[in-house]
Design an enzyme around this catalytic site. Structure first.
Site, PDB file in Angstrom:
ATOM      1  N   SER A 134       0.839  -1.199   0.000  1.00  0.00           N
ATOM      2  CA  SER A 134       0.000   0.000   0.000  1.00  0.00           C
ATOM      3  C   SER A 134       0.880   1.257   0.000  1.00  0.00           C
ATOM      4  O   SER A 134       1.697   1.440  -0.894  1.00  0.00           O
ATOM      5  CB  SER A 134      -0.968  -0.048   1.182  1.00  0.00           C
ATOM      6  OG  SER A 134      -2.015   0.885   1.029  1.00  0.00           O
ATOM      7  N   ASP A 260      -9.519  -3.699  -6.241  1.00  0.00           N
ATOM      8  CA  ASP A 260      -9.031  -3.018  -5.039  1.00  0.00           C
ATOM      9  C   ASP A 260      -9.846  -1.742  -4.820  1.00  0.00           C
ATOM     10  O   ASP A 260      -9.829  -0.842  -5.666  1.00  0.00           O
ATOM     11  CB  ASP A 260      -7.551  -2.682  -5.230  1.00  0.00           C
ATOM     12  CG  ASP A 260      -6.892  -2.075  -4.000  1.00  0.00           C
ATOM     13  OD1 ASP A 260      -7.612  -1.564  -3.117  1.00  0.00           O
ATOM     14  OD2 ASP A 260      -5.648  -2.102  -3.929  1.00  0.00           O
ATOM     15  N   HIS A 286      -7.825  -5.113  -1.443  1.00  0.00           N
ATOM     16  CA  HIS A 286      -6.655  -4.329  -1.050  1.00  0.00           C
ATOM     17  C   HIS A 286      -5.855  -5.115  -0.025  1.00  0.00           C
ATOM     18  O   HIS A 286      -6.276  -5.285   1.120  1.00  0.00           O
ATOM     19  CB  HIS A 286      -7.083  -2.986  -0.464  1.00  0.00           C
ATOM     20  CG  HIS A 286      -5.923  -2.064  -0.174  1.00  0.00           C
ATOM     21  ND1 HIS A 286      -5.233  -1.405  -1.175  1.00  0.00           N
ATOM     22  CD2 HIS A 286      -5.323  -1.729   0.993  1.00  0.00           C
ATOM     23  CE1 HIS A 286      -4.264  -0.683  -0.632  1.00  0.00           C
ATOM     24  NE2 HIS A 286      -4.294  -0.870   0.677  1.00  0.00           N
TER      25      HIS A 286
END
Length: 334
Positions: A134, A260, A286
């Protein structure tokens, strides 16, 4: 080893939330070191100590993540099982103790990545691999692209669920059900910022901070001005990793699910340098990628990351010409 989502876990939101909160995380025996930074601050790094001469994998966590995050524990457990070493450096303020300096951390924090990676390289005899998840994945990609051949101090890299286009990702997190994630982030970010104001009165506008209801407003008040950006638009543009994918020279896997919620698949970059493998499975959410029967397992993502690193061991970056395409091909298809 293409990713296939379990039938019992449909949709990007469930594939994101369920692995993070409902699948058991493996136990990992971490050893913590505190590194003093040149600006008077500190960075806490949690280590898994493997066998001498075996590879070391450094993992840069996501927004408000840590070594306790589900993906960090899963990867470090897989590394420990191999006898490899691992390191999870905590971005400023994420190790459970407030940091000392006015700054926090951000998606374009290539300088922080550079300092950490170089310090690890100096104490590592074996291969050094870098992974980022991320926000940490975006910061890692920024470092790889900005450093170009100087990033060859790592042998390969993987970025997972990186917000490659911060503006499009920010827009996605500012509406509908995605506001659940935004509220979750602000729930921990705002108290940290209030504590920072106790340390440094007047550092930013307290009322504007408390009024922030999305990441755009928060970044405008805190993240952008604290880290040298003009405003949120400037930060989201200049820090986005999509701009530097064509400059990366280290074998790198960019892994993003098309469903995502943090970055819809239609915004995923279509081109990158020859050293970069773009892998966009249809599902996974995600940083989810759960597999198996209920209650599910977290082991697909560590296996995918380590398989890419295994391919990098077979074809060393230092001698990869003319083998760069072969490495990327082998990694992409397992």
């Amino acid at each position: 080893m293409p990713y296939t989502s379990p039938l019992w876990l449909p949709g990007g939101h469930l594939q994101t939330m369920y692995p993070a909160v409902a699948i058991a995380r493996p136990a990992v025996a971490f050893r913590r070191e505190r590194w003093e930074a040149q600006d008077g601050d500190f960075v806490d790094v949690d280590f898994v100590d493997g066998e001498p001469g075996q590879p070391l994998v450094v993992l840069f966590h996501g927004l408000e993540g840590s070594s306790a995050s589900h993906y960090a524990r899963a990867l470090m457990a897989a590394i420990a099982a191999r006898g490899w070493s691992g390191a999870v450096p905590h971005f400023r303020g994420c190790s459970g103790e407030p940091n000392r300096a006015p700054r926090f951390y951000h998606s374009g924090d290539a300088g922080e990545v550079d300092w950490i990676v170089r310090r690890l390289r100096a104490r590592t005899d074996g291969k050094l691999y870098a992974a980022g998840v991320s926000l940490g994945g975006n910061a890692l990609l920024r470092w790889l692209g900005e450093s170009q051949h100087q990033a060859g101090i790592v042998d390969a890299a993987v970025a997972v669920s990186a917000p490659l286009d911060l503006a499009r990702g920010g827009e996605s997190l500012s509406s509908g059900l995605n506001m659940v994630y935004t509220r979750m982030f602000l729930k921990t970010l705002k108290p940290k910022c209030l504590a920072k104001l106790e340390q440094f009165p007047g550092l930013f506008d307290r009322d504007a901070l408390m009024a922030a209801r999305d990441l755009y407003a928060f970044d405008n008040v805190v993240t952008a001005p604290l880290h040298g950006y003009r405003d949120t638009d400037d930060y989201w543009h200049r820090a986005s990793a999509r701009h530097v994918l064509g400059d990366i020279t280290v074998p790198t896997l960019v892994l993003n699910a098309r469903n995502d919620p943090f970055l819809p698949g239609r915004y995923l970059p279509k081109t990158a340098s020859r050293a970069v493998t773009l892998e966009y499975p249809e599902h996974g959410g995600h940083v989810g990628f759960a597999v198996g029967n209920l209650p599910g397992r977290l082991d697909w993502l560590p296996r995918r990351i380590l398989r890419f690193f295994d391919a990098a061991q077979v074809t060393s970056y230092a001698t990869r010409a003319p083998g760069a395409d072969e490495l990327c091909e082998a990694a992409a298809h397992g």
